[in-house]
Design a protein around this motif. Structure first.
Motif, PDB file in Angstrom:
ATOM      1  N   PRO A 105      14.017   5.244  10.872  1.00 48.01           N
ATOM      2  CA  PRO A 105      12.928   4.750  11.726  1.00 48.01           C
ATOM      3  C   PRO A 105      11.879   5.802  12.046  1.00 48.01           C
ATOM      4  O   PRO A 105      10.724   5.457  12.282  1.00 48.01           O
ATOM      5  N   LEU A 106      12.233   7.076  12.058  1.00 50.47           N
ATOM      6  CA  LEU A 106      11.258   8.110  12.396  1.00 50.47           C
ATOM      7  C   LEU A 106      10.263   8.346  11.270  1.00 50.47           C
ATOM      8  O   LEU A 106       9.128   8.747  11.504  1.00 50.47           O
ATOM      9  N   PHE A 107      10.668   8.095  10.023  1.00 49.26           N
ATOM     10  CA  PHE A 107       9.763   8.281   8.891  1.00 49.26           C
ATOM     11  C   PHE A 107       9.273   6.955   8.312  1.00 49.26           C
ATOM     12  O   PHE A 107       8.457   6.951   7.388  1.00 49.26           O
ATOM     13  N   SER A 108       9.788   5.850   8.817  1.00 51.42           N
ATOM     14  CA  SER A 108       9.423   4.516   8.311  1.00 51.42           C
ATOM     15  C   SER A 108       9.668   4.412   6.806  1.00 51.42           C
ATOM     16  O   SER A 108       8.885   3.802   6.075  1.00 51.42           O
ATOM     17  N   ALA A 109      10.721   5.023   6.328  1.00 53.48           N
ATOM     18  CA  ALA A 109      11.001   5.038   4.898  1.00 53.48           C
ATOM     19  C   ALA A 109      12.412   5.566   4.673  1.00 53.48           C
ATOM     20  O   ALA A 109      13.178   5.773   5.620  1.00 53.48           O
ATOM     21  N   VAL A 110      12.726   5.828   3.408  1.00 54.72           N
ATOM     22  CA  VAL A 110      14.008   6.388   3.005  1.00 54.72           C
ATOM     23  C   VAL A 110      13.765   7.785   2.433  1.00 54.72           C
ATOM     24  O   VAL A 110      12.859   7.972   1.618  1.00 54.72           O
ATOM     25  N   ILE A 111      14.541   8.759   2.873  1.00 59.01           N
ATOM     26  CA  ILE A 111      14.485  10.102   2.293  1.00 59.01           C
ATOM     27  C   ILE A 111      15.582  10.152   1.234  1.00 59.01           C
ATOM     28  O   ILE A 111      16.745  10.447   1.513  1.00 59.01           O
ATOM     29  N   TRP A 112      15.204   9.841   0.000  1.00 56.74           N
ATOM     30  CA  TRP A 112      16.181   9.645  -1.073  1.00 56.74           C
ATOM     31  C   TRP A 112      17.006  10.891  -1.345  1.00 56.74           C
ATOM     32  O   TRP A 112      18.212  10.805  -1.635  1.00 56.74           O
ATOM     33  N   GLU A 113      16.366  12.065  -1.262  1.00 57.88           N
ATOM     34  CA  GLU A 113      17.085  13.279  -1.643  1.00 57.88           C
ATOM     35  C   GLU A 113      18.177  13.665  -0.660  1.00 57.88           C
ATOM     36  O   GLU A 113      18.990  14.550  -0.955  1.00 57.88           O
ATOM     37  N   SER A 114      18.235  13.022   0.517  1.00 56.36           N
ATOM     38  CA  SER A 114      19.261  13.357   1.506  1.00 56.36           C
ATOM     39  C   SER A 114      20.435  12.378   1.506  1.00 56.36           C
ATOM     40  O   SER A 114      21.404  12.591   2.241  1.00 56.36           O
ATOM     41  N   LEU A 115      20.377  11.316   0.709  1.00 55.62           N
ATOM     42  CA  LEU A 115      21.447  10.316   0.724  1.00 55.62           C
ATOM     43  C   LEU A 115      22.764  10.919   0.246  1.00 55.62           C
ATOM     44  O   LEU A 115      22.787  11.681  -0.729  1.00 55.62           O
TER      45      LEU A 115
ATOM     46  N   MET B  47       8.360  -5.942  12.160  1.00 54.63           N
ATOM     47  CA  MET B  47       8.127  -5.315  13.446  1.00 54.63           C
ATOM     48  C   MET B  47       7.654  -3.871  13.244  1.00 54.63           C
ATOM     49  O   MET B  47       8.091  -3.190  12.312  1.00 54.63           O
ATOM     50  N   PRO B  48       6.747  -3.369  14.088  1.00 54.39           N
ATOM     51  CA  PRO B  48       6.351  -1.955  13.975  1.00 54.39           C
ATOM     52  C   PRO B  48       7.565  -1.049  14.067  1.00 54.39           C
ATOM     53  O   PRO B  48       8.463  -1.263  14.884  1.00 54.39           O
ATOM     54  N   SER B  49       7.613  -0.059  13.198  1.00 55.39           N
ATOM     55  CA  SER B  49       8.723   0.879  13.233  1.00 55.39           C
ATOM     56  C   SER B  49       8.647   1.743  14.486  1.00 55.39           C
ATOM     57  O   SER B  49       7.632   1.773  15.187  1.00 55.39           O
ATOM     58  N   LEU B  50       9.725   2.453  14.734  1.00 58.56           N
ATOM     59  CA  LEU B  50       9.750   3.349  15.896  1.00 58.56           C
ATOM     60  C   LEU B  50       8.610   4.362  15.818  1.00 58.56           C
ATOM     61  O   LEU B  50       7.957   4.655  16.827  1.00 58.56           O
ATOM     62  N   LEU B  51       8.353   4.879  14.623  1.00 61.34           N
ATOM     63  CA  LEU B  51       7.267   5.849  14.464  1.00 61.34           C
ATOM     64  C   LEU B  51       5.918   5.193  14.691  1.00 61.34           C
ATOM     65  O   LEU B  51       5.068   5.733  15.424  1.00 61.34           O
ATOM     66  N   GLU B  52       5.685   4.040  14.097  1.00 60.01           N
ATOM     67  CA  GLU B  52       4.384   3.383  14.234  1.00 60.01           C
ATOM     68  C   GLU B  52       4.096   3.007  15.675  1.00 60.01           C
ATOM     69  O   GLU B  52       2.948   3.071  16.126  1.00 60.01           O
ATOM     70  N   ALA B  53       5.109   2.631  16.423  1.00 57.75           N
ATOM     71  CA  ALA B  53       4.901   2.212  17.809  1.00 57.75           C
ATOM     72  C   ALA B  53       4.754   3.385  18.766  1.00 57.75           C
ATOM     73  O   ALA B  53       4.202   3.224  19.865  1.00 57.75           O
TER      74      ALA B  53
ATOM     75  N   MET C  89       0.872  -1.167   0.000  1.00 53.47           N
ATOM     76  CA  MET C  89       0.000   0.000   0.000  1.00 53.47           C
ATOM     77  C   MET C  89       0.912   1.220   0.000  1.00 53.47           C
ATOM     78  O   MET C  89       1.551   1.530   0.996  1.00 53.47           O
ATOM     79  N   SER C  90       0.970   1.921  -1.108  1.00 53.12           N
ATOM     80  CA  SER C  90       2.019   2.904  -1.321  1.00 53.12           C
ATOM     81  C   SER C  90       1.544   4.316  -1.020  1.00 53.12           C
ATOM     82  O   SER C  90       0.505   4.744  -1.521  1.00 53.12           O
ATOM     83  N   ASP C  91       2.304   5.024  -0.213  1.00 56.16           N
ATOM     84  CA  ASP C  91       2.096   6.439   0.003  1.00 56.16           C
ATOM     85  C   ASP C  91       3.449   7.121  -0.119  1.00 56.16           C
ATOM     86  O   ASP C  91       4.372   6.574  -0.722  1.00 56.16           O
ATOM     87  N   LYS C  92       3.603   8.318   0.454  1.00 61.52           N
ATOM     88  CA  LYS C  92       4.882   9.026   0.321  1.00 61.52           C
ATOM     89  C   LYS C  92       5.972   8.426   1.192  1.00 61.52           C
ATOM     90  O   LYS C  92       7.149   8.749   1.024  1.00 61.52           O
ATOM     91  N   PHE C  93       5.605   7.517   2.129  1.00 58.13           N
ATOM     92  CA  PHE C  93       6.590   6.858   2.984  1.00 58.13           C
ATOM     93  C   PHE C  93       6.379   5.345   2.923  1.00 58.13           C
ATOM     94  O   PHE C  93       5.854   4.745   3.868  1.00 58.13           O
ATOM     95  N   PRO C  94       6.794   4.668   1.841  1.00 59.80           N
ATOM     96  CA  PRO C  94       6.638   3.210   1.764  1.00 59.80           C
ATOM     97  C   PRO C  94       7.471   2.516   2.840  1.00 59.80           C
ATOM     98  O   PRO C  94       8.700   2.678   2.870  1.00 59.80           O
ATOM     99  N   PRO C  95       6.846   1.727   3.747  1.00 59.53           N
ATOM    100  CA  PRO C  95       7.575   1.233   4.917  1.00 59.53           C
ATOM    101  C   PRO C  95       8.046  -0.212   4.843  1.00 59.53           C
ATOM    102  O   PRO C  95       8.595  -0.705   5.810  1.00 59.53           O
TER     103      PRO C  95
END
Length: 705
Positions: A123-133, A448-454, A103-109
């Motif tokens: 873990p805070l965004f449950s995703a990858v911030i590609w533009e900051s790599l 496992m639930p991410s840090l943000l989800e938990a 289920m895809s949104d702006k933060f695919p987890p």
């Protein structure tokens, strides 16, 4: 630089490129890749053991350097359009997301992403911030994509798939390069890399500055971007049995976040970022071919934005500015976007590779991860929230049976909230002939639930002057669910790999079925009596929480055909296709105070068809032509459009890349490339309906030395 200016420049440049004076460009004799292709590339990502694609227990797509150079990709996420069944989409001009079967949104987890084996999942965004790599397309040697769950090898983040981005190694024969790109949105990208051998070992240094002015939206809004990055990698062997690798990196800059449809008078929300990482690994060769590896990695990611002003807060809560300022003081700090925060992650791992017999290979290891995050708006505290996990993993490969390769593995993962799960995998590969192999695997995986989800909780408190009259809480927006359970996946797939060495071609086909239960999704709830008592300003207000209220299945087929030759014209042809049929629901809870829950069907939340074609040829005098074509069928992104809006329409997109190389000396080469994305200029929307992708043109020059 506008398209017209570039077109004029290229018209002038073509006179030079195609004229007889281009004798500067002598034919370059390169090492043949036929052996590499005929044997089918070796991958480590599926099991951490060296395996050909015919031996691996999962479907693996490799994007090699030749595909990268032939593609029109100017950002890393765009490369994943060359992976069957994977979706890469722009959230804004300079923000992207990559998803696979979810289920895809702006933060695919549900997908692990790594650079040289180091996780860059936040873990805070449950995703990858590609533009900051702290890397760019120019730094990548190859990418290995595991299509299917790989929790056994990479942990619960690899629930539906895994990506390992491999940069140029210090041991490479490539000396270095300087690359400059200019084009649409006043893009100005400069990158450089240098490899060197010293008496103490080999090292690689890379750096870059990337930026543009962004797209011009309504309300005079723009979303500019800037990134500066630096990376250093060294490899040394103090003894014949020991190898030490050090990998360091840093990046900083800014981008824009938030809704693509800003309110009148509000510009896009600028978010600044600063990241750094350090990774050290030691590999020791034991007797025979056994190998012990110990590694440690630390990553720090800080995302910040300016604070919300009293005038903006007054507009949001519809109160006088004086009252709004009191709310800000009580709930400080409040930024213009909640997509900020500080994160720190530590990973320690020890792994042992063994070869108990001629026909078997074994890897086992222990990994520990500590992740911490700080964000009052997302976590309802000014303190750091910490999460720890411990993983024990193993994989055994046995090839003692005639024409069979068996892989069995398991992961035991324990997280600090008390959850412990076992994720097993069994796979069998049967060699039908010298040209074909059939593979089947059965998996059970947990995420496992991410840090943000938990821990996600957003509560707005009432300033002290008003607490006696109104209570302590103004609004419960999002409440943490301490009883959140892991997601569960049961999957089975069947794959067939055909290879035709005499034709320089191969075909990889996969048929799969995935069942996801206890899916984590946001759901609305009515406030209970305790909440109403402490928030009498709005007793009927709903709140949201992460809950295990989603369940769906995916079934489909994927294939990739690849033809690659080093003979005349050096043709390259890659064809990808993915079909997915999703069925299921997510329970959105009691919206608008309704009596019954609202169930969101998920059949339209994944594009049924995805496809891409990459074709490239090299003419005499090192003149290369590449065409790319991408197709994505209609899809209703989970966050991209409102439920009342129509889904995003299907689109076709064709890209062109023309490059020319000039041999300046035996060691130096100059290459110039023209990249035109969306060549036919058929604008289409990606993710948000207003986020239009129009024709984009870039001119690129690279000096290799």
């Amino acid at each position: 630089m506008s398209f017209v200016n570039i077109r004029r420049f290229v018209a002038t440049l073509s006179v030079v490129i195609l004229s007889p004076t281009s004798a500067l460009c002598a034919d370059q004799s390169e090492l043949s890749e036929l052996d590499y292709l005929n044997d089918i590339p070796v991958t480590f990502s599926a099991t951490r053991l060296p395996q050909t694609l015919s031996e691996a227990p999962a479907s693996v797509t490799i994007i090699d350097r030749r595909m990268i150079e032939a593609s029109s990709a100017t950002t890393i996420p765009e490369l994943f359009r060359l992976v069957p069944g994977m979706q890469s989409y722009h959230i804004a001009t300079n923000a992207s997301a990559v998803a696979y079967h979810g289920m895809s949104d702006k933060f695919p987890p549900r997908m692990e992403v790594m650079i040289n084996g180091r996780s860059v999942y936040l873990p805070l965004f449950s995703a990858v911030i590609w533009e900051s790599l702290p890397i760019s397309v120019a730094d990548i040697e190859r990418i290995e994509v595991i299509r299917g769950t790989n929790t056994v090898t990479q942990g619960s983040n690899a629930f539906l798939g895994a990506i390992n981005i491999i940069t140029h190694t210090p041991l490479s024969d490539q000396g270095g390069f300087i690359r400059y790109t200019q084009g649409e949105f006043n893009t100005r990208n400069a990158q450089a890399e240098h490899n060197q051998k010293t008496s103490h070992g080999h090292y690689r240094v890379a750096a870059g500055i990337l930026g543009n002015d962004g797209y011009s939206f309504e309300y005079d809004a723009q979303d500019p971007y800037l990134k500066r990055y630096f990376s250093f990698e060294s490899t040394s062997s103090p003894t014949l049995l020991d190898t030490i690798t050090v990998d360091l990196g840093y990046s900083d800059g800014y981008s824009s976040v938030g809704d693509i449809r800003p309110k009148p008078g509000w510009n896009f929300k600028r978010r600044e970022f600063e990241t750094n990482f350090q990774q050290v690994s030691w590999t020791h060769t034991l007797q025979n071919t056994d190998e012990l590896k110990l590694s440690y990695a630390r990553a720090v990611n800080n995302f910040d934005a300016r604070l919300l002003s009293a005038a903006e807060a007054a507009q949001l809560i519809q109160q006088p500015i004086s009252v709004a300022q009191q709310f800000l003081d009580t709930n400080a700090p409040i930024s213009i976007t909640a997509e900020t925060g500080n994160m720190e992650q530590h990973d320690v791992e020890i792994a042992l590779k063994q070869q108990p017999s001629y026909n078997s290979k074994l890897i086992s290891g222990l990994a520990y991860r500590s992740a911490s995050a700080q964000n009052r708006q997302l976590l309802n505290t000014r303190e750091w929230i910490k999460e720890e996990s411990t993983r024990l993993f193993t994989n055994w490969e046995y090839s003692g049976f005639t024409d069979w390769t068996i892989n069995t593995g398991a992961l035991i993962e324990h997280v600090s909230n008390g959850s412990t799960r076992v994720s097993p995998r069994v796979a069998a590969n049967y060699q039908l002939s010298n040209q074909s192999t059939i593979r089947t695997s059965v998996n059970r995986a947990y995420r496992m639930p991410s840090l943000l989800e938990a821990n996600f909780e957003n509560i707005i408190y009432i300033p002290p002057p008003y607490t006696g009259l109104y209570g302590d809480v103004y609004d419960y927006d999002f409440i943490a669910n301490k009883d959140l359970s892991p997601e569960k996946l049961d999957s089975i797939d069947l794959g067939i790999i055909f290879k035709w060495p005499e034709l320089n071609a191969q075909l990889d086909t996969r048929v799969y079925y995935e069942k996801i239960e206890d899916g984590i999704t946001t759901s609305y709830q009515l406030q209970d009596a305790a909440m109403i008592a402490s928030a009498p300003l709005d007793p009927d207000h709903l709140y949201r929480s992460y809950m295990n209220r989603a369940e769906w299945s995916n079934q489909g087929i994927e294939f990739q055909y690849k033809y690659q030759s080093e003979e005349s014209l050096k043709p390259l042809l890659v064809i990808n296709y993915g079909y997915i049929d999703s069925n299921g629901y997510r329970n959105d809870g009691n919206q608008q105070g309704s009596v019954t829950d609202v169930f969101d069907r998920l059949e339209t939340r994944n594009p049924i068809h995805t496809g891409s074609i990459l074709a490239s040829i090299t003419l005499p005098d090192n003149l290369n032509f590449s065409l790319s074509h991408y197709y994505l069928s209609s899809v209703r992104w989970q966050e991209g459009v409102k439920d009342t809006d129509p889904p995003n329409a299907p689109y076709h997109r064709t890209d062109l890349k023309i490059s020319k190389g000039f041999r300046l000396s035996p060691q130096n080469e100059l290459s110039i490339a023209l990249i035109v994305q969306n060549l036919l200029d058929k604008p289409y929307s990606e993710f948000y309906a207003e986020n239009m992708f129009e024709q984009r043109t870039y001119l690129q020059a690279q000096l290799s030395f």
